[in-house]
Structure formats: C-alpha cells, structure tokens
Design an enzyme around this catalytic site. Structure first.
Site, PDB file in Angstrom:
ATOM      1  N   ARG A 202       0.840  -1.209   0.000  1.00 32.01           N
ATOM      2  CA  ARG A 202       0.000   0.000   0.000  1.00 32.01           C
ATOM      3  C   ARG A 202       0.869   1.250   0.000  1.00 32.01           C
ATOM      4  NH1 ARG A 202      -4.584   0.487   4.500  1.00 32.01           N
ATOM      5  NH2 ARG A 202      -2.781   0.882   5.821  1.00 32.01           N
TER       6      ARG A 202
ATOM      7  N   LYS B 162      -2.713   6.582   1.522  1.00 35.60           N
ATOM      8  CA  LYS B 162      -2.622   6.953   2.941  1.00 35.60           C
ATOM      9  C   LYS B 162      -1.694   8.157   3.119  1.00 35.60           C
ATOM     10  CE  LYS B 162      -2.916   4.422   7.283  1.00 35.60           C
ATOM     11  NZ  LYS B 162      -4.285   4.799   7.621  1.00 35.60           N
TER      12      LYS B 162
ATOM     13  N   GLU C 146     -16.090   6.742   4.196  1.00 34.24           N
ATOM     14  CA  GLU C 146     -15.457   6.092   5.346  1.00 34.24           C
ATOM     15  C   GLU C 146     -15.524   7.007   6.550  1.00 34.24           C
ATOM     16  OE1 GLU C 146     -11.395   5.966   3.278  1.00 34.24           O
ATOM     17  OE2 GLU C 146     -10.830   6.234   5.359  1.00 34.24           O
TER      18      GLU C 146
HETATM   19  C1  COI Z   1      -4.716   3.050  11.432  1.00 34.32           C
HETATM   20  O1  COI Z   1      -5.757   2.485  11.726  1.00 34.32           O
HETATM   21  O2  COI Z   1      -3.623   2.465  11.510  1.00 34.32           O
HETATM   22  C2  COI Z   1      -4.698   4.421  10.947  1.00 34.32           C
HETATM   23  O3  COI Z   1      -3.831   4.737  10.199  1.00 34.32           O
HETATM   24  C3  COI Z   1      -5.657   5.403  11.435  1.00 34.32           C
HETATM   25  C4  COI Z   1      -4.984   6.446  12.262  1.00 34.32           C
HETATM   26  C5  COI Z   1      -5.720   7.732  12.169  1.00 34.32           C
HETATM   27  C6  COI Z   1      -4.827   6.011  13.680  1.00 34.32           C
END
Ligand code: COI
Length: 411
Positions: free
Chosen positions: A156, A258, A294
């Site tokens: 990813r 991300k 989401e």
């Molecule tokens: C995760 O769930 O690892 C994320 O990247 C969300 C984050 C905002 C804690």
C-alpha cells in the site's frame, strides 16, 4: 541527523533482541517480571523516551546493558490502562533515499527514538509530500511476537508513493525494517490480551524544495508505541454523525492512498463532532452526498441479514488491510460480503454497523445521526461484528490457526 546510528547487523551481534528463548512463563503472569531489575535498568540506562537528546551510539550502550536487559522482559508500564496515545519506545528505524523520486533506498539503521531534523524547506513540510502506514505486533503466550500482514502495508505504501511522486522501499526492505523495529522495541510489546505494539512507518519528502516539485531526498522512518483501544468507548459501540457538508476526498484526488493530508482534511469535522459528544464522523461521497465513504480513521460496513456490505474502493476510500481481511473472514464464515455503493438509506435501515481499521480493529457502531435524526442499532455489541472481531483478533494474536497465512512470527 546525528551520527548516532548503528547498523542493525551490529545490534544483532551485541543485543539478543531476536533471542529464541521463550521469555514468558506459561501462562503469562506480569508478576513474573523482575521489577527491581527493571528499575535498575531505567536508572542505569536512561532511554530516549525520557530524554530525547540522548542520541548516543548504540554499540556501547547495548553491550553494556546486555546482561541486564536479558532479564528485563517488559517495560514498566500500566499495561491494564493502555489507550491510543503515544508512549515513546527505545528505537526508531531510519532509511534514506538521497536521489530524488526515481531513486532507491539504501540500507537503513536503527537509532535511538528522538527528534528528527528537517530543512524548513522540506517537501513534506511545505507541500505535504508524505505517507504513513499503521500495523500492529501482538505478543503471544509463548513469548513470540506476531505481525499481521506487513507485506500489505508495504504494497500500500508503494501504491501511495506512486501517486505522491515518491520513491518507496521495496516490500522486503519495508518488512525487514518493521521486524527490526519491533525486535528492538520488544519490551514495549504488551503482554497477551493487554494490547499491541502499534507500528507507524512514515515516508516523507525530506529534501528541500521551494518551487512546487517532488523533493530531492526522501526519508523512510518507523516508530512504534504500545496501544490499547482506539476509541475512548473501549470495545463499547461508538456513536457516529454523518457529515453532510465537509468531504474527506474527491474523485481523482488522494483519498485512496494513505497520505498525511487526508487525515488533516477530517480534523475540522471530527473536532466539531467530538465537541458535540459523538465518537467520530462518517463521510459521504462529494458528488451525490448520498453514498457512504469512510469514517475519519477507518472503513465502514453495514449488515442486513446475512449480507455485509462495504463501500467499494474506487479512489476516494482507503483500501484498509483490516477491511480486506474482514471481507475474507466474513466470506469464510458464510456471510455474503458485497463491495459496492452503499447508500445512507441502507445505513439507516441496517441491522448492524461496524467500522474496521488497524487502530480500531472491528468497532461496533451503536448509533448514527444523520441530518439531526439519530438511529440506534442495538444496546450491546452486534452479533456479527462480535463474531468477526473475535475471529480476526484470535488470528492476529495467534490464538487461532492461521489458515490464510497472514501472520509473520518473530522469534
Ligand atoms: C490506522 O488504523 O492504523 C490508521 O492509520 C488510522 C490512524 C488515524 C490512527
């Protein structure tokens, strides 16, 4: 960056962080820990978490501390009350790519956890050229540590890097770096059943730019923190509000990778929702304002009878690794799982709703508020989300047979 680093190979020689000796008695009892030794170590071997300026060479300190660390199995933490806040650990991993967006990463190294130095003109600071990942390590009852699908995070990150004009570590480099980081911070992996070590890989444009362009240098960094439940509700159902004005992502944008900016984009709605007592915000598509996207930090699923539906990932929704895993686990348990457009009307009419994510795991939704109307699903945790939560976490913690071959065991 200070020249305080030592190559991981040196660490393996001087510090038995990958010892195969099972170090927890069975069954695990925190009282087995030698607390006196732990205190003594903290006194003799102050850690970067207590003093970030302590960026000293590891080779000396690790071999000095060797005899004592052998018996100090866990950090001195209140393991029963872990939330999702940063608890700094001993080491971070740093790897550089000095040759621009087309370059490759050279060998990385473990360093004491501490502040990093960036040029004020760094691409990540000026133009948001940055990505992050999140994955977890769990301690098993036999003392070994399990990672969950780290290759998926590596892949990813590579997809995201392509979108953000960044080079990214090879999958093997990424996974090796995660393993080294976890083993170096082994004493911060919570006891079985108390939580996990959350691992945060970052990729950023660290070289200077002034005109808008990809940065000339990139840094890949991993740090870690022991964590418990993400939401303050713990495992209790959360209360979501559907956001009707602000959007998380747009078609053609970066919502499907991300990138750090995706998370800044949700802070305004999230802060307003929290101030009003909601746990978090559910976003709608920005074109029709009708289809679910989401939640700020996780994916969403709705359950109706035997059918579990989740929005298809088509560029505006993050392809969650927990999302993907739950789809497979759900199907293997006989549910019909559909990835498609899911309307807000279906959400309001669902039997059950739950969220998935690395941080949130599988989190049941107790209520959803849309245009001022609140729909409550049920008092307790829904049966489907409970069943899927149990199946997934048993796999992640090594309590169920890993037929999917998803876990990576560190001995
Ligand atoms: C995760 O769930 O690892 C994320 O990247 C969300 C984050 C905002 C804690």
């Amino acid at each position: 960056m200070e020249s305080s680093a030592v190559h991981a190979a040196t660490i393996r020689l001087t510090h038995p962080i990958s010892s195969s000796r099972p170090f927890l008695s069975h069954p695990f009892k925190p009282s087995n820990l030698n607390l006196n030794l732990n205190l003594k170590l903290q006194h003799k071997f102050p850690l970067a978490s207590h003093n970030p300026s302590l960026l000293q060479p590891l080779s000396a300190t690790l071999s000095d501390a060797h005899s004592e660390t052998e018996n100090v199995e866990l950090a001195d933490l209140d393991w029963d009350n872990l939330g999702f806040g940063l608890q700094t650990t001993d080491y971070m991993y740093v790897m550089k790519c000095p040759h621009g967006a087309e370059g490759v990463f050279s060998k990385g190294e473990l360093k004491r956890f501490g502040n990093i130095e960036l040029n004020p003109s760094a691409g990540v600071l000026n133009y948001g050229q940055g990505l992050f990942e999140g994955l977890k390590a769990y301690r098993k009852h036999d003392g070994n540590i399990l990672l969950f699908r780290p290759q998926e995070n590596a892949l990813r990150m590579r997809m995201g890097a392509e979108r953000m004009c960044m080079p990214s570590p090879a999958v093997e480099q990424f996974v090796e770096a995660v393993k080294e980081t976890v083993l170096a911070n082994k004493r911060w992996v919570p006891p079985p059943g108390k939580g996990s070590l959350y691992i945060r890989p970052l990729l950023m444009g660290s070289g200077p730019v002034l005109g808008l362009a990809p940065a000339p240098e990139y840094t890949f960094l991993i740090y870690a923190s022991p964590v418990g439940n993400y939401f303050k509700e713990g495992l209790a159902p959360i209360n979501l509000i559907v956001e009707n004005e602000l959007h998380r992502a747009t078609p053609g944008g970066t919502g499907g990778v991300k990138t750090i900016g995706n998370y800044t984009a949700v802070l305004k709605a999230q802060s307003a929702a929290k101030a009003r007592g909601y746990s978090d915000v559910l976003y709608l598509d920005c074109v029709h304002k009708k289809y679910l996207e989401e939640v700020s930090s996780c994916n969403i699923f709705v359950v109706k009878g035997n059918v579990i539906s989740t929005p298809a990932v088509k560029g505006t929704i993050l392809p969650g690794i927990t999302r993907k895993s739950i789809i497979d686990v759900g199907r293997s348990q006989g549910f019909q799982v559909e990835e498609r457009l899911v309307s807000v009307d279906e959400l309001l009419d669902a039997d059950e709703v739950f969220c998935t994510g690395t941080a949130v795991v599988v989190s049941p939704v107790g209520s959803v508020t849309y245009l001022g109307d609140r729909v409550s699903y049920r008092d307790g945790v829904g049966a489907v989300s409970q069943q899927l939560h149990t199946a997934l976490t048993r796999l992640q913690m090594g309590l169920a047979e890993d037929e999917m071959n998803w876990t990576v065991e560190l001995r």
